[in-house]
Every structure is written in C-alpha cells, then in structure tokens.
Design a protein around this motif. Structure first.
Motif, short mmCIF file in Angstrom:
data_model
loop_
_atom_site.label_atom_id
_atom_site.label_comp_id
_atom_site.label_asym_id
_atom_site.label_seq_id
_atom_site.Cartn_x
_atom_site.Cartn_y
_atom_site.Cartn_z
N ARG A 12 0.83 -1.21 0.00
CA ARG A 12 0.00 0.00 0.00
C ARG A 12 0.86 1.27 0.00
O ARG A 12 0.54 2.25 -0.66
CB ARG A 12 -0.93 0.00 1.22
CG ARG A 12 -1.87 1.20 1.27
CD ARG A 12 -2.84 1.06 2.44
NE ARG A 12 -3.74 2.20 2.50
CZ ARG A 12 -3.43 3.37 3.06
NH1 ARG A 12 -2.23 3.53 3.63
NH2 ARG A 12 -4.30 4.35 3.07
N ALA A 13 1.96 1.25 0.73
CA ALA A 13 2.83 2.43 0.80
C ALA A 13 3.39 2.79 -0.58
O ALA A 13 3.44 3.96 -0.97
CB ALA A 13 3.97 2.20 1.79
N ALA A 14 3.81 1.77 -1.33
CA ALA A 14 4.33 2.01 -2.67
C ALA A 14 3.24 2.56 -3.58
O ALA A 14 3.48 3.45 -4.41
CB ALA A 14 4.90 0.72 -3.26
N ALA A 15 2.01 2.03 -3.42
CA ALA A 15 0.89 2.50 -4.24
C ALA A 15 0.58 3.97 -3.96
O ALA A 15 0.34 4.75 -4.88
CB ALA A 15 -0.34 1.65 -3.97
N VAL A 16 0.60 4.34 -2.69
CA VAL A 16 0.34 5.74 -2.33
C VAL A 16 1.42 6.65 -2.89
O VAL A 16 1.14 7.71 -3.45
CB VAL A 16 0.26 5.89 -0.79
CG1 VAL A 16 0.23 7.36 -0.40
CG2 VAL A 16 -0.97 5.17 -0.25
N THR A 17 2.68 6.23 -2.76
CA THR A 17 3.79 7.05 -3.28
C THR A 17 3.67 7.25 -4.78
O THR A 17 3.83 8.37 -5.28
CB THR A 17 5.14 6.38 -2.95
OG1 THR A 17 5.27 6.23 -1.53
CG2 THR A 17 6.30 7.22 -3.47
N ARG A 18 3.38 6.19 -5.48
CA ARG A 18 3.23 6.29 -6.94
C ARG A 18 2.06 7.20 -7.31
O ARG A 18 2.15 7.99 -8.26
CB ARG A 18 3.01 4.89 -7.54
CG ARG A 18 4.28 4.07 -7.66
CD ARG A 18 4.01 2.75 -8.36
NE ARG A 18 5.23 2.22 -8.98
CZ ARG A 18 5.25 1.39 -10.01
NH1 ARG A 18 4.11 1.02 -10.57
NH2 ARG A 18 6.38 0.95 -10.50
N SER A 19 0.98 7.10 -6.57
CA SER A 19 -0.18 7.94 -6.85
C SER A 19 0.15 9.42 -6.65
O SER A 19 -0.23 10.27 -7.45
CB SER A 19 -1.35 7.54 -5.95
OG SER A 19 -1.79 6.22 -6.24
N LEU A 20 0.86 9.72 -5.58
CA LEU A 20 1.24 11.10 -5.30
C LEU A 20 2.16 11.65 -6.40
O LEU A 20 2.02 12.80 -6.83
CB LEU A 20 1.93 11.19 -3.94
CG LEU A 20 1.01 10.98 -2.72
CD1 LEU A 20 1.85 10.79 -1.46
CD2 LEU A 20 0.06 12.15 -2.56
N HIS A 213 10.39 9.47 -13.32
CA HIS A 213 11.64 8.78 -12.97
C HIS A 213 11.55 8.16 -11.58
O HIS A 213 11.89 6.99 -11.38
CB HIS A 213 12.80 9.78 -13.04
CG HIS A 213 14.14 9.18 -12.76
ND1 HIS A 213 14.59 8.02 -13.36
CD2 HIS A 213 15.14 9.56 -11.90
CE1 HIS A 213 15.81 7.72 -12.92
NE2 HIS A 213 16.15 8.63 -12.02
N LEU A 214 11.06 8.94 -10.62
CA LEU A 214 10.92 8.43 -9.25
C LEU A 214 9.84 7.35 -9.19
O LEU A 214 9.97 6.38 -8.44
CB LEU A 214 10.59 9.58 -8.30
CG LEU A 214 11.69 10.63 -8.11
CD1 LEU A 214 11.21 11.75 -7.20
CD2 LEU A 214 12.96 10.01 -7.54
N TYR A 215 8.79 7.52 -9.97
CA TYR A 215 7.71 6.54 -10.04
C TYR A 215 8.28 5.17 -10.44
O TYR A 215 7.90 4.13 -9.87
CB TYR A 215 6.68 7.02 -11.05
CG TYR A 215 5.49 6.10 -11.27
CD1 TYR A 215 4.29 6.31 -10.59
CD2 TYR A 215 5.56 5.04 -12.18
CE1 TYR A 215 3.19 5.48 -10.80
CE2 TYR A 215 4.48 4.22 -12.39
CZ TYR A 215 3.29 4.44 -11.70
OH TYR A 215 2.22 3.62 -11.92
N ARG A 216 9.17 5.18 -11.40
CA ARG A 216 9.73 3.92 -11.90
C ARG A 216 10.68 3.28 -10.90
O ARG A 216 10.90 2.06 -10.94
CB ARG A 216 10.45 4.17 -13.23
CG ARG A 216 9.49 4.48 -14.38
CD ARG A 216 10.24 4.90 -15.63
NE ARG A 216 9.33 5.07 -16.75
CZ ARG A 216 9.68 5.62 -17.92
NH1 ARG A 216 10.93 6.05 -18.11
NH2 ARG A 216 8.79 5.75 -18.89
#
Length: 229
Positions: A12-20, A213-216
């Motif tokens: 979930r933490a990774a999903a939130v970060t990617r969404s942001l 870039h950060l998303y990837r």
C-alpha cells in the motif's frame, strides 16, 4: 515502509507514493490545457503579448484562479511523493520542501491576481496594486524554489551515477531562472513573454519527467507484477 507487504501481496505504501507522484505528471498538463483553452476564448488575449496569469482578470477570471490553486495543490501532493520516494536520502526533505514551496507559491499567486498588462483586459487600469506586487513576488519565489529543487535532485541523480538525469536537472534549473528573469525584465515585450513561456514549460516538463523517474524507481505495489519486472 512495511517490508512484509513488499514481499507478499499488495504494498500500500508504494501505491500511495506512486499515486502522489502522478500529480507531478498531471499538474503541468492541467495548467497548460486549461490556460491555453481560456486564452483562445478570451477577447483581446494575445499569447505573444500576455502571460497566462493575466487570464485571472476580467470575464471568467475565476476559472484561471481555480486552475492555478488546484494545480498548486497537485504540486504539493507531488512534493509529498518526492519525500516518500527519496526517503532515506540526504536530499529528501530539501527536495520535497522546495517542490512543495513552489506549489504553495502557485496557490498564493492564485489568491493575488496580477495587474492588467499590455492592454489586457481591455479598458482596465494598469495602475500598480499590492495584489499585483504580491503576485509577482510569489511567482519569483516559486520559480526560484523549483529551480533549486532541480539542482538538489540533480545532485542526488549525480550521486547515483545517473548522468543524463543530472544534466537534465541542472539545465532545467538554468532555463527556469533565466527565462523568468528575462520574462520579468521584458514583461511588456514579445521576447519577455516568450522567455516566460520557456521557463514555465521547462519547469513543468522537469517536474513531470522527474516524477516519472521516481515513479519507476518505486517497486510495483502488486507483488506478482513486481516479480515479473
């Protein structure tokens, strides 16, 4: 982040970060699409003479105000994504604070409209106001904050050996500052408006590119997809 979800199931933490971080990609597109659409529909607006912020004045000016404020909130969301993606690095708080500062300045610029310039809106007084001064001040601070953020993130990329991202970030910082300064100095001339456009587009492009870039870099939140990439 909790290691267990990262190993099994859904992180979930990774999903939130990617969404942001996704807001960093969308912010510039929303700002430009709404602004350009308004510019094409407003009588007397000339893209070679007027900055998009002038669309805050006159008929339907509230639309551009809302556009700027909403986009500012999107940038702040992206800044939180930067902080989460860069967590553990020395630049996390600085990069996030600078990007967030840019978002805050956008919101303030939306609250304080600029003074009429170069005959737009037609018939409006061009006398200077406190609101106009504040609009310019927040704009200047915001552009500087974004440029410094590019330098800070560029240094982070350099330490990771990412040469192309380092050069791109440093180049973007220079273009943003030079474009804004030239735009402010030549505000009533076509060259100044063009310079400001270059700074604006360069800034949004950098924010979008680094967000991607950060998303990837963030592992996919779905364990099965994470293992297959």
């Amino acid at each position: 982040m909790d290691d267990q979800p990262a190993q099994n199931g859904f992180d979930r933490a990774a999903a939130v970060t990617r969404s942001l971080l996704g807001y960093g990609v969308l912010a510039g597109a929303v700002y430009l699409v709404v602004g350009v659409t308004l510019g094409l529909t407003r009588d007397g607006f000339d893209f070679s003479q007027h900055a998009l912020s002038l669309l805050m004045l006159g008929d339907f000016g509230w639309i551009q105000r809302v556009n700027i404020i909403v986009v500012g909130l999107m940038v702040i969301a992206a800044a939180i994504g930067f902080a989460r993606a860069l967590a553990g690095s020395a630049v996390a708080s600085r990069a996030a604070g600078l990007v967030g500062g840019y978002g805050g300045c956008l919101i303030a610029s939306g609250v304080f409209p600029p003074d009429p310039t170069a005959g737009f809106p037609e018939g409006a007084s061009s006398d200077g106001t406190v609101s106009g001064v504040l609009h310019l001040a927040f704009g200047a601070i915001g552009f500087v904050a974004l440029a410094v953020a590019a330098v800070v993130v560029g240094g982070w990329c350099a330490r990771r050996g990412e040469t192309r991202w380092t050069r791109y970030s440093y180049t973007s910082a220079v273009v943003i500052v030079v474009g804004f300064v030239a735009g402010a100095a030549l505000a009533t001339e076509t060259a100044g408006v063009v310079a400001l456009w270059v700074a604006v587009v360069a800034g949004w492009a950098w924010l979008a590119a680094l967000s991607v870039h950060l998303y990837r870099i963030i592992p996919h939140p779905d364990a099965h997809r994470r293992q297959s990439t």
